[in-house]
Scaffold this motif. Sequence first.
Motif, PDB file in Angstrom:
ATOM      1  N   ALA A 129      18.625  20.584  13.552  1.00  0.00           N
ATOM      2  CA  ALA A 129      17.952  19.371  13.104  1.00  0.00           C
ATOM      3  C   ALA A 129      18.380  18.224  14.009  1.00  0.00           C
ATOM      4  O   ALA A 129      19.545  18.138  14.396  1.00  0.00           O
ATOM      5  N   GLU A 130      17.419  17.363  14.334  1.00  0.00           N
ATOM      6  CA  GLU A 130      17.644  16.300  15.296  1.00  0.00           C
ATOM      7  C   GLU A 130      18.097  16.923  16.617  1.00  0.00           C
ATOM      8  O   GLU A 130      17.331  17.605  17.262  1.00  0.00           O
ATOM      9  N   SER A 131      19.350  16.800  17.006  1.00  0.00           N
ATOM     10  CA  SER A 131      19.757  17.293  18.325  1.00  0.00           C
ATOM     11  C   SER A 131      20.897  18.303  18.271  1.00  0.00           C
ATOM     12  O   SER A 131      21.484  18.628  19.302  1.00  0.00           O
ATOM     13  N   SER A 132      21.220  18.805  17.058  1.00  0.00           N
ATOM     14  CA  SER A 132      22.345  19.737  16.973  1.00  0.00           C
ATOM     15  C   SER A 132      22.072  20.828  15.942  1.00  0.00           C
ATOM     16  O   SER A 132      21.165  20.710  15.109  1.00  0.00           O
ATOM     17  N   TYR A 133      22.872  21.893  16.024  1.00  0.00           N
ATOM     18  CA  TYR A 133      22.741  23.000  15.076  1.00  0.00           C
ATOM     19  C   TYR A 133      23.494  22.650  13.794  1.00  0.00           C
ATOM     20  O   TYR A 133      24.635  22.188  13.839  1.00  0.00           O
ATOM     21  N   ILE A 134      22.840  22.884  12.672  1.00  0.00           N
ATOM     22  CA  ILE A 134      23.462  22.571  11.387  1.00  0.00           C
ATOM     23  C   ILE A 134      23.777  23.824  10.580  1.00  0.00           C
ATOM     24  O   ILE A 134      24.428  23.753   9.545  1.00  0.00           O
TER      25      ILE A 134
END
Length: 223
Positions: free
Chosen positions: A34-39
């Motif tokens: 999500a957005e620019s990173s792995y969650i």
Amino acid sequence: MNNEFNSLPKDISQQFISMLKDWVPANSSIAIAAESSYIYFHSGHQNINLEVGQQVQSGSIAEQVLRTRKRTDAILDNSLFETPYYGIGYPINILDVPAALVVVLPSAFTEKKLEPFQFLTGRQEEEWNPVAIEKISHIESLQKKTWFYVEGEQFKTSITLKELQIRLPSSFIRIHRSYIVNIHFIKKMARDLTSNFIVTLKDGSELPVSQSYLNNLRNALEF
């Protein structure tokens, strides 16, 4: 990112993983960005170089889905895994934030999906020559073009190293982002003056081995 994302791994496992388990092979890997990173990620059988909080890499399936908001599938190189992988990405929304759900299928699926090449057709000037795969000593990516070598002769092919790595027999090993070598043509391996590994072929050609691919060679030749 909103603090509500702190509780997402549990929410995601309930919302998405239960939905996927009916059609995704049990040993698949699943990642959500999500957005620019792995969650979130769940590891299947692959060796994964990925952690929650890690930035999404440019060119990855997750990045393509986040950018285009479209379903994306591709064979990609080993930037996240020790071997190329076949992945499918889907655009989703989490707390109204655009996200990407990526499913990485097990290598057995990829190998079944893509049969190994028996020959490559190479171009020399205005001639096209089909060459049996076992006659090729090594393959090189140079200036965005792919070349393979047979008894000192150079041939050009339109197939990329990414696809070749998936479609070649097990005797071909990726040793560098620019090189794949046929182990039957290796004469020796040694370190150079800067302690980097060099592969010397039977025709005298010397190919560099990058650190990220060294384990490929060690596992194949057991040294």
